[in-house]
Design an enzyme around this catalytic site. Structure first.
Site, PDB file in Angstrom:
ATOM      1  CG  HIS A  43      -1.804  -1.264   1.144  1.00 31.62           C
ATOM      2  ND1 HIS A  43      -3.006  -0.847   0.769  1.00 31.62           N
ATOM      3  CD2 HIS A  43      -1.893  -2.398   1.644  1.00 31.62           C
ATOM      4  CE1 HIS A  43      -3.927  -2.140   0.842  1.00 31.62           C
ATOM      5  NE2 HIS A  43      -3.089  -2.906   1.482  1.00 31.62           N
ATOM      6  CG  ASN A  71      -7.794  -4.485   1.073  1.00 31.79           C
ATOM      7  OD1 ASN A  71      -7.301  -3.423   1.195  1.00 31.79           O
ATOM      8  ND2 ASN A  71      -7.073  -5.686   1.072  1.00 31.79           N
ATOM      9  CG  HIS A 100      -2.750  -1.081  14.652  1.00 30.75           C
ATOM     10  ND1 HIS A 100      -2.820  -2.482  14.137  1.00 30.75           N
ATOM     11  CD2 HIS A 100      -2.316  -1.233  16.132  1.00 30.75           C
ATOM     12  CE1 HIS A 100      -2.363  -3.210  15.293  1.00 30.75           C
ATOM     13  NE2 HIS A 100      -2.109  -2.524  16.384  1.00 30.75           N
TER      14      HIS A 100
HETATM   15 FE1  HDE Z   1      -2.460  -4.775   5.563  1.00 32.72          FE
HETATM   16  N1  HDE Z   1      -0.617  -4.053   5.920  1.00 32.72           N
HETATM   17  N2  HDE Z   1      -1.735  -6.604   6.143  1.00 32.72           N
HETATM   18  N3  HDE Z   1      -4.050  -5.713   4.937  1.00 32.72           N
HETATM   19  N4  HDE Z   1      -3.124  -2.990   4.996  1.00 32.72           N
HETATM   20  C1  HDE Z   1      -0.458  -2.641   5.949  1.00 32.72           C
HETATM   21  O1  HDE Z   1       0.773  -1.303   7.378  1.00 32.72           O
HETATM   22  C2  HDE Z   1      -0.656  -6.883   6.869  1.00 32.72           C
HETATM   23  C3  HDE Z   1      -4.699  -7.185   4.864  1.00 32.72           C
HETATM   24  C4  HDE Z   1      -4.455  -2.954   4.458  1.00 32.72           C
HETATM   25  O2  HDE Z   1      -3.265   3.349   3.719  1.00 32.72           O
HETATM   26  C5  HDE Z   1       1.140  -2.334   6.494  1.00 32.72           C
HETATM   27  O3  HDE Z   1       1.242   1.029   7.536  1.00 32.72           O
HETATM   28  C6  HDE Z   1      -0.722  -8.362   7.335  1.00 32.72           C
HETATM   29  C7  HDE Z   1      -5.974  -7.204   4.638  1.00 32.72           C
HETATM   30  C8  HDE Z   1      -4.440  -1.367   3.951  1.00 32.72           C
HETATM   31  O4  HDE Z   1      -1.676   3.290   5.382  1.00 32.72           O
HETATM   32  C9  HDE Z   1       1.505  -3.621   7.124  1.00 32.72           C
HETATM   33  C10 HDE Z   1      -1.556  -8.768   6.641  1.00 32.72           C
HETATM   34  C11 HDE Z   1      -6.607  -5.878   4.448  1.00 32.72           C
HETATM   35  C12 HDE Z   1      -3.388  -1.098   4.279  1.00 32.72           C
HETATM   36  C13 HDE Z   1       0.219  -4.615   6.674  1.00 32.72           C
HETATM   37  C14 HDE Z   1      -2.425  -7.859   6.005  1.00 32.72           C
HETATM   38  C15 HDE Z   1      -5.251  -5.138   4.568  1.00 32.72           C
HETATM   39  C16 HDE Z   1      -2.563  -2.048   4.997  1.00 32.72           C
HETATM   40  C17 HDE Z   1       1.936  -1.662   5.449  1.00 32.72           C
HETATM   41  C18 HDE Z   1      -2.098 -10.377   6.695  1.00 32.72           C
HETATM   42  C19 HDE Z   1      -7.940  -5.724   4.272  1.00 32.72           C
HETATM   43  C20 HDE Z   1      -2.924   0.416   3.909  1.00 32.72           C
HETATM   44  C21 HDE Z   1       2.169  -0.225   5.967  1.00 32.72           C
HETATM   45  C22 HDE Z   1      -2.104 -10.934   8.097  1.00 32.72           C
HETATM   46  C23 HDE Z   1      -8.881  -5.854   5.278  1.00 32.72           C
HETATM   47  C24 HDE Z   1      -3.095   1.574   5.191  1.00 32.72           C
HETATM   48  C25 HDE Z   1       1.274  -0.137   6.981  1.00 32.72           C
HETATM   49  C26 HDE Z   1      -2.773   2.894   4.761  1.00 32.72           C
HETATM   50  C27 HDE Z   1      -1.320  -1.796   5.315  1.00 32.72           C
HETATM   51  C28 HDE Z   1       0.271  -5.913   7.106  1.00 32.72           C
HETATM   52  C29 HDE Z   1      -3.574  -8.218   5.264  1.00 32.72           C
HETATM   53  C30 HDE Z   1      -5.454  -3.664   4.276  1.00 32.72           C
HETATM   54  C31 HDE Z   1       2.685  -4.217   6.845  1.00 32.72           C
HETATM   55  C32 HDE Z   1       0.603  -8.888   7.740  1.00 32.72           C
HETATM   56  C33 HDE Z   1      -6.870  -8.654   5.014  1.00 32.72           C
HETATM   57  C34 HDE Z   1      -5.722  -0.625   3.562  1.00 32.72           C
HETATM   58  O5  HDE Z   1       1.451  -3.441   8.500  1.00 32.72           O
END
Ligand code: HDE
Length: 710
Positions: free
Chosen positions: A75, A149, A340
């Protein structure tokens, strides 16, 4: 600490800020010394070497050298806006204690960041990808982040697999290609070995992955969460965002061209619509499932690769989100905002979805490295409305100056402050859940149906959407070099739909296996019993679900649509003006295009202001095209004819004055009858028909192979 108004009507104030804010301010160093020369470094003589003593230049360059922070690992590319959320009168009061979901008087400020997932910060907006839809609610009870998402399911069921998924989709490590694209070997290698991704792959290969606008896509919390009422009773909930403009996408050929013509297409669209006062709006929807129904469905509510079909549990629309203010500074707000899933308030709680559980760890961890330390909550965009009071101290870049002797609890020297809050004083209390279990590394058998909802999604698509999905798979797998990977994917597709598998296999020049092959299951641990991980075959009662098709979306507005008006000297001014007014009356915008910028001279000698020349405009940047009369010269203008041909090929509404038929005759589709092509003499009648066409978004039935490429 006061935060800069996150909603509110601050437009004029903000416009002023972008331009003349600093009129009477002197340039200073970061330590307040006024600078009298920002043009020249200090030198030993005009032609001599620069001096180390130049603290002004060193400070300026040192700060510049440190301007970049690590981009988000996923992202990375995003755009954001401020806004407000208001719950409707029929609020969630019976289900949750959270006041922002129950009090119709409360106007909750929000900050929303939309993003792509795979590309790096400078990548194109129109990549085929999932879009992030992350909302930070600054509620009276603390910040609640709904980090969702634009697709309601995910690729994997367990957070353990996330680094693998992301490594597979990111550019390949040996040569760092391709950027912001899933069409390459490592991604499909992984997916072809991960049958649990099948449902998400259907979404990713559908047009949902190439939205027309952030304002025209849905949002989903994905996981099942809990709502908790004042008595501590829990109800399962899935969160949805429904855009009031409907859900719309572009064509794949168009997406690729937009990526070249305007890689900032979505960012610009969001920014401009807010600057123009056309505020993006979404309704918050909820699907509620009573605790006692947890095991009632043919899928597990904890499995993030499943949605709850709206036919089984309707979406109740409970409030409205309005984005009404652009950020003042991209870095300070959009880049530094820290979302978060663990930012939660009393009245909402988690479930044991193993993907959600992993996310609860990951988001703080990632901010620590990205924002450089544990005090990222003090950055203005991340601050809650309330004063933060606890015994956490120090750390890099600490802003708060804590007073007093005590930084521990319990204490008597500080009068016992700060105090713990009881539930009825707004204290967060985790939902009490009875768990009787063995500690295991494993997965519930109820997670092993990988295909029923993939099939449901495919079956729910309109014929045009099915074709787009098939073509997307043929494109993506066609870019894969390893034949075994393509073959394995065809095998997976046979599990979803044989017709789909056959079409994709044909495009790839591959045979389709006679019987669906059971895909290899890689979720078996080394010492595990493969029998325990056998797929389960679930037959759904539902053969199709209407809300899964964008064909069934809202099509009742032309608000904020952009219409190209193709002109040349001699154009019928009155007709152009009538069309501009008719479009504007319903919130759409006509933009005049001519061979040169400045003005175009009309048939009556009047000058019309030109917004773009054929050099700077492209059909892919518009929703529809109008060709007024008096433009016969355009027949000789390849760019104008191409504009029309391409708009036709991308199935966009086209209007033309009957007197412009010479120009239409110069196009490959001609002046005959076609769906979505409106030709007429009477400006009022033409505008009416054209607007009805723009409401439809696209006329996909025109999408038959033609003599020009698309
Ligand atoms: Fe994320 N995800 N994600 N994700 N995610 C991040 O956090 C992560 C997942 C989503 O505009 C990170 O600040 C793991 C699902 C959005 O700043 C990180 C897993 C969904 C955004 C991270 C998922 C999301 C992130 C990267 C699996 C939809 C952007 C930078 C367990 C429900 C937020 C950050 C923004 C961002 C980890 C899966 C949505 C690395 C470990 C499922 C919208 O922390």
């Amino acid at each position: 600490m006061a935060k800069s108004k996150p909603g509110g009507d601050a437009k004029n104030e903000q416009l002023a800020k972008h331009t003349t804010d600093n009129e009477d301010q002197f340039l200073t160093t970061n330590h307040g010394t006024r600078v009298n020369d920002d043009q020249n470094s200090l030198k030993a003589g005009e032609r001599g070497p620069s001096l180390l003593e130049d603290f002004i230049m060193r400070e300026k360059i040192t700060h510049f050298d440190h301007e970049r922070i690590p981009e988000r690992i996923v992202h990375a590319r995003g755009s954001a806006a401020h806004g407000v959320f208001k719950v409707y009168d029929n609020s969630l009061a019976p289900y949750t204690k959270a006041s922002f979901l129950t009090d119709p008087q409360a106007e909750t400020p929000v900050f929303v960041r939309f993003s792509t997932v795979a590309g790096s910060r400078g990548s194109t907006d129109l990549a085929r990808d999932v879009r992030g839809f992350a909302v930070k609610f600054y509620t009276q009870e603390g910040n609640f982040d709904l980090v969702g998402n634009n697709m309601p399911v995910f690729f994997i069921q367990d957070a353990m697999k996330f680094p693998d998924l992301v490594h597979a989709v990111k550019p390949e490590p040996h040569h760092e290609m391709p950027q912001a694209a899933s069409a390459h070997d490592t991604f499909w290698d992984f997916i072809s070995l991960m049958p649990e991704s099948a449902h998400m792959i259907m979404w990713l290969m559908s047009d949902r992955a190439i939205p027309r606008s952030y304002r025209m896509m849905e949002g989903f919390g994905v996981h099942t969460f809990r709502l908790i009422d004042a008595d501590g009773k829990s109800t399962f909930v899935k969160f949805h965002w429904k855009p009031l403009l409907g859900v719309h996408s572009v064509a794949w050929d168009e997406a690729q061209k937009i990526s070249g013509k305007d890689p900032d297409f979505h960012r610009r669209d969001l920014w401009e619509s807010i600057e123009n006062g056309q505020f993006p709006e979404y309704e918050l929807g909820v699907q509620l499932v009573p605790e006692e129904d947890e095991h009632k469905y043919p899928f597990d509510l904890l499995d993030p690769t499943k949605l709850i079909p709206e036919e089984m549990v309707p979406v109740q629309r409970i409030g409205r989100l309005t984005l009404n203010r652009n950020p003042d500074n991209f870095f300070a707000e959009t880049e530094q905002v820290a979302f978060h899933v663990g930012h939660i308030v009393p009245g909402i709680d988690f479930t044991n979805d193993p993907l959600l559980q992993g996310r609860l760890f990951s988001y703080t961890d990632t901010q620590l490295i990205r924002l450089g330390g544990p005090n990222f909550h003090e950055i203005p965009i991340n601050r809650p409305l309330q004063e933060v009071q606890n015994n956490q101290r120090d750390g890099a870049m600490r802003q708060q100056i804590n007073k007093g002797r005590t930084s521990y609890n319990p204490n008597s020297l500080g009068g016992g402050c700060p105090f713990q809050a009881r539930w009825d004083e707004g204290g967060f209390r985790s939902h009490t859940e009875r768990i009787e279990a063995h500690k295991v590394r494993g997965r519930s058998k109820s997670f092993f149906d990988h295909f029923s909802q993939a099939t449901l999604f495919y079956n729910s698509q309109s014929p045009a959407e099915k074709t787009h999905l098939e073509n997307a798979l043929a494109f993506e797998l066609g870019k894969v070099e390893t034949v075994e990977v393509r073959e394995r994917m065809v095998g997976i597709l046979t599990q979803i739909d044989r017709g789909l598998a056959t079409k994709v296999a044909d495009a790839l020049g591959l045979p389709v296996p006679d019987a669906p092959e059971q895909p290899i299951n890689h979720s078996v641990p080394a010492d595990g019993d493969p029998q325990e991980y056998q797929p389960i075959d679930v037959k759904l009662d539902l053969s199709a679900s209407a809300p899964l098709s964008m064909e069934n979306t809202v099509k009742d507005t032309i608000k904020s649509r952009k219409v190209a008006i193709l002109t040349a000297d001699g154009v019928l001014t009155a007709n152009v003006e009538a069309m501009l007014a008719a479009l504007e009356a319903e919130g759409a915008k006509g933009e005049v295009i001519a061979t040169r910028q400045g003005f175009v001279e009309g048939d009556d000698g009047k000058e019309l202001a030109v917004q773009h020349s054929y050099l700077t405009a492209a059909s892919v940047l518009f929703d529809a095209v109008y060709l007024p009369g008096g433009t016969a010269a355009l027949v000789q203008n390849g760019d104008a004819v191409h504009f029309l041909n391409e708009a036709f090929r991308h199935c966009k509404p086209i209007a033309a004055d009957a007197s412009a038929s010479d120009v239409l005759d110069g196009t490959y589709f001609g002046a005959g009858e076609h769906p979505g092509v409106f030709i007429g003499d009477d400006p009022a009648a033409l505008a009416k028909a054209f607007k009805a066409g723009i409401r439809q978004h696209r006329f996909w039935e025109r999408e038959i192979p033609g003599p020009i490429p698309a």
